[in-house]
Design a protein around this motif. Structure first.
Motif, mmCIF file in Angstrom:
data_model
loop_
_atom_site.group_PDB
_atom_site.id
_atom_site.type_symbol
_atom_site.label_atom_id
_atom_site.label_comp_id
_atom_site.label_asym_id
_atom_site.label_seq_id
_atom_site.Cartn_x
_atom_site.Cartn_y
_atom_site.Cartn_z
ATOM 1 N N GLU A 151 -26.542 17.613 -9.944
ATOM 2 C CA GLU A 151 -26.474 18.514 -8.617
ATOM 3 C C GLU A 151 -27.094 19.745 -8.784
ATOM 4 O OE1 GLU A 151 -23.847 17.360 -10.370
ATOM 5 O OE2 GLU A 151 -22.004 16.640 -9.006
ATOM 6 N N ALA A 152 -27.340 20.155 -10.240
ATOM 7 C CA ALA A 152 -28.292 21.352 -10.238
ATOM 8 C C ALA A 152 -29.823 21.011 -10.191
ATOM 9 C CB ALA A 152 -28.103 21.723 -12.063
ATOM 10 N N PHE A 153 -30.100 19.636 -10.479
ATOM 11 C CA PHE A 153 -31.609 19.239 -10.087
ATOM 12 C C PHE A 153 -31.737 19.259 -8.614
ATOM 13 C CE2 PHE A 153 -31.518 17.760 -14.634
ATOM 14 C CZ PHE A 153 -32.752 18.469 -14.944
ATOM 15 N N ALA A 167 -40.454 20.717 -6.409
ATOM 16 C CA ALA A 167 -39.147 19.932 -5.675
ATOM 17 C C ALA A 167 -39.155 18.613 -5.976
ATOM 18 C CB ALA A 167 -39.419 20.361 -4.082
ATOM 19 N N GLU A 168 -40.221 18.037 -5.823
ATOM 20 C CA GLU A 168 -40.330 16.668 -6.002
ATOM 21 C C GLU A 168 -39.907 16.308 -7.181
ATOM 22 O OE1 GLU A 168 -42.909 12.426 -5.142
ATOM 23 O OE2 GLU A 168 -43.712 14.459 -4.802
ATOM 24 N N ASP A 169 -40.372 16.812 -8.511
ATOM 25 C CA ASP A 169 -39.954 16.523 -9.879
ATOM 26 C C ASP A 169 -38.544 16.726 -9.961
ATOM 27 O OD1 ASP A 169 -40.613 16.279 -12.753
ATOM 28 O OD2 ASP A 169 -39.636 18.240 -12.824
ATOM 29 N N SER A 170 -37.878 17.776 -9.186
ATOM 30 C CA SER A 170 -36.526 18.172 -9.314
ATOM 31 C C SER A 170 -35.704 17.083 -8.784
ATOM 32 C CB SER A 170 -36.041 19.395 -8.831
ATOM 33 O OG SER A 170 -36.716 20.494 -9.362
ATOM 34 N N PHE A 171 -36.267 16.549 -7.634
ATOM 35 C CA PHE A 171 -35.353 15.467 -6.893
ATOM 36 C C PHE A 171 -35.513 14.247 -7.648
ATOM 37 C CE2 PHE A 171 -35.825 17.878 -2.734
ATOM 38 C CZ PHE A 171 -34.616 18.566 -2.838
ATOM 39 N N LYS A 172 -36.591 13.935 -8.138
ATOM 40 C CA LYS A 172 -37.005 12.752 -9.135
ATOM 41 C C LYS A 172 -35.776 12.700 -10.222
ATOM 42 C CE LYS A 172 -41.641 11.695 -8.406
ATOM 43 N NZ LYS A 172 -42.873 11.187 -9.016
ATOM 44 N N ARG A 173 -35.751 14.164 -10.846
ATOM 45 C CA ARG A 173 -34.503 13.904 -11.955
ATOM 46 C C ARG A 173 -33.236 13.836 -11.662
ATOM 47 N NH1 ARG A 173 -36.477 17.280 -16.214
ATOM 48 N NH2 ARG A 173 -34.581 16.637 -17.429
ATOM 49 N N ALA A 174 -32.851 14.391 -10.420
ATOM 50 C CA ALA A 174 -31.532 13.955 -9.832
ATOM 51 C C ALA A 174 -31.407 12.779 -9.324
ATOM 52 C CB ALA A 174 -31.502 14.932 -8.534
ATOM 53 N N VAL A 175 -32.305 11.937 -9.189
ATOM 54 C CA VAL A 175 -32.182 10.498 -8.634
ATOM 55 C C VAL A 175 -32.058 9.721 -9.815
ATOM 56 C CG1 VAL A 175 -33.299 8.724 -7.469
ATOM 57 C CG2 VAL A 175 -33.340 10.671 -6.098
ATOM 58 N N ALA A 176 -32.785 10.180 -10.823
ATOM 59 C CA ALA A 176 -32.784 9.198 -12.021
ATOM 60 C C ALA A 176 -31.348 9.562 -12.604
ATOM 61 C CB ALA A 176 -33.716 9.770 -12.970
ATOM 62 N N LEU A 177 -30.521 10.556 -12.512
ATOM 63 C CA LEU A 177 -29.254 10.804 -13.060
ATOM 64 C C LEU A 177 -28.289 10.115 -12.127
ATOM 65 C CD1 LEU A 177 -29.809 14.321 -14.374
ATOM 66 C CD2 LEU A 177 -29.465 12.381 -15.872
ATOM 67 N N THR A 210 -28.754 13.789 -2.261
ATOM 68 C CA THR A 210 -30.025 13.875 -2.897
ATOM 69 C C THR A 210 -31.138 12.680 -2.224
ATOM 70 O OG1 THR A 210 -29.034 14.330 -4.997
ATOM 71 C CG2 THR A 210 -31.467 13.778 -5.103
ATOM 72 N N GLN A 211 -30.510 11.774 -2.055
ATOM 73 C CA GLN A 211 -31.706 10.634 -1.010
ATOM 74 C C GLN A 211 -32.100 11.369 0.074
ATOM 75 O OE1 GLN A 211 -32.617 8.192 -2.432
ATOM 76 N NE2 GLN A 211 -30.744 7.331 -3.757
ATOM 77 N N HIS A 212 -31.167 12.064 0.780
ATOM 78 C CA HIS A 212 -31.628 12.750 2.136
ATOM 79 C C HIS A 212 -32.569 13.672 1.884
ATOM 80 C CE1 HIS A 212 -31.205 14.813 6.133
ATOM 81 N NE2 HIS A 212 -31.470 15.702 5.356
ATOM 82 N N PHE A 260 -34.032 7.520 3.333
ATOM 83 C CA PHE A 260 -33.148 7.841 4.487
ATOM 84 C C PHE A 260 -32.308 6.730 4.415
ATOM 85 C CE2 PHE A 260 -36.340 10.773 6.498
ATOM 86 C CZ PHE A 260 -35.663 12.100 5.821
ATOM 87 N N SER A 261 -33.046 5.578 4.386
ATOM 88 C CA SER A 261 -32.002 4.406 4.464
ATOM 89 C C SER A 261 -30.875 4.259 3.365
ATOM 90 C CB SER A 261 -33.065 3.148 4.570
ATOM 91 O OG SER A 261 -32.299 1.794 4.453
ATOM 92 N N GLN A 262 -31.267 4.551 2.121
ATOM 93 C CA GLN A 262 -30.462 4.477 1.013
ATOM 94 C C GLN A 262 -29.269 5.702 1.215
ATOM 95 O OE1 GLN A 262 -32.464 4.864 -2.827
ATOM 96 N NE2 GLN A 262 -34.355 3.820 -1.745
ATOM 97 N N ALA A 263 -29.731 6.819 1.757
ATOM 98 C CA ALA A 263 -28.473 7.680 2.088
ATOM 99 C C ALA A 263 -27.690 7.173 3.118
ATOM 100 C CB ALA A 263 -29.206 8.863 2.453
ATOM 101 N N LEU A 264 -27.955 6.501 4.171
ATOM 102 C CA LEU A 264 -27.306 5.975 5.195
ATOM 103 C C LEU A 264 -26.412 4.687 4.587
ATOM 104 C CD1 LEU A 264 -29.664 6.295 8.021
ATOM 105 C CD2 LEU A 264 -27.749 7.587 7.744
ATOM 106 N N SER A 265 -26.979 3.980 3.748
ATOM 107 C CA SER A 265 -26.101 3.104 3.158
ATOM 108 C C SER A 265 -24.819 3.254 2.390
ATOM 109 C CB SER A 265 -27.283 2.035 2.242
ATOM 110 O OG SER A 265 -27.310 2.889 1.186
ATOM 111 N N SER A 266 -24.760 4.510 2.200
ATOM 112 C CA SER A 266 -23.729 4.697 1.305
ATOM 113 C C SER A 266 -22.371 4.873 2.176
ATOM 114 C CB SER A 266 -23.742 6.164 0.573
ATOM 115 O OG SER A 266 -22.596 6.593 -0.073
#
Length: 282
Positions: free
Chosen positions: A99-101, A117-127, A134-136, A155-161
């Protein structure tokens, strides 16, 4: 105008630009960002994230959670430097706090540092590879960079949840990006789905009406733009689109009423200049 109230106790809220700016123009960095995540709560899919209750939350996570809560508060107040400092301390306490990333990515988006920003989101997705917020956010970032195919995947991955509560927002973001990518049929489908889920969102209503107007479906465009212009969220851009729609449908009385409202409420707007010179195709 701003995005609908947060689902979480403390959540970054994006300020919305004018509707003209939203007429398929996606230059705003924080137009549709998602939440930072409720500190300490299970994610939409927590298969890779350990969830703690208040009673068994370890000390390191408690320290990180408190810092994240402070960072969210500073972010909402526009104090990005202070928010980043709080996040540094949160991640020092818990380097795996996704959540912090995620919040760090939102902050760097606001600062227009898209690489960070992209580096942070990549880290969040990896975790946590399945957190829909985060996907959104990552998808919206990619859209800003015109990396449409990649953005649609997120977006598709977020919507699949099945547990994701902000589906209307993600359908809207996806539709805006599809329109910018020239995928107007797909954009209309996404915006229509968003409208079904949240008919009161002015961004969705305006852009859906604008798409329909551009492809000549004036009757359906009239339905959406009239609903917006009959609300307190109407502005110069929405009134101008309404004028053009009513003109195409030969509704002179409705056109004049909208023009009178435009003159009265927004006398210095560029839309007044368009109307006075008859620039209905601009």
């Amino acid at each position: 105008m701003k995005l609908p109230a947060a689902l979480l106790p403390v959540r970054p809220i994006a300020r919305l630009p004018s509707l003209a700016f939203l007429g398929l123009c996606l230059c705003a960095v924080a137009l549709l960002v998602g939440c930072a995540g409720k500190p300490g709560a299970p994610a939409a899919d927590s298969s890779r994230v350990e969830a703690f209750t208040e009673s068994d939350e370890p000390e390191f996570r408690k320290r990180a959670r408190i810092r994240l809560e402070l960072a969210i508060g500073y972010y909402e107040q526009g104090q990005t430097s202070v928010a980043l400092d709080e996040l540094k301390q949160a991640l020092a306490a818990d380097p795996n706090y996704f959540e912090a990333f995620n919040l760090r990515g939102l902050i760097y988006m606001r600062l227009n540092d898209l690489g960070a920003a992209e580096d942070s989101f990549k880290r969040a997705v990896a975790l946590n590879s399945r957190d829909a917020n985060t996907q959104h956010n990552y998808g919206w970032l990619l859209c800003q960079q015109s990396r449409y195919s990649e953005s649609f995947q997120f977006f598709s991955q977020a919507l699949s949840s099945p547990l994701y509560g902000d589906r209307a927002k993600t359908f809207m973001a996806q539709g805006l990006c599809q329109a910018r990518a020239g995928q107007t049929t797909e954009a209309e489908g996404s915006l229509s789905r968003s409208y079904e889920l949240d008919a009161g969102n002015p961004i969705t209503g305006y852009n859906l009406a604008n798409l329909l107007f551009k492809r000549g479906d004036f009757t359906r465009a009239q339905f959406y733009i009239r609903r917006l212009n009959n609300s307190e969220l109407a502005n110069a851009e929405s009134l101008w689109l309404g004028i053009k729609v009513e003109r195409r449908l030969n509704n002179a009385e409705a056109q004049q009423q909208l023009a009178a409202q435009l003159k009265r409420r927004f006398p210095q707007s560029r839309e007044i200049a368009f109307y006075e010179r008859g620039a209905f195709n601009d």
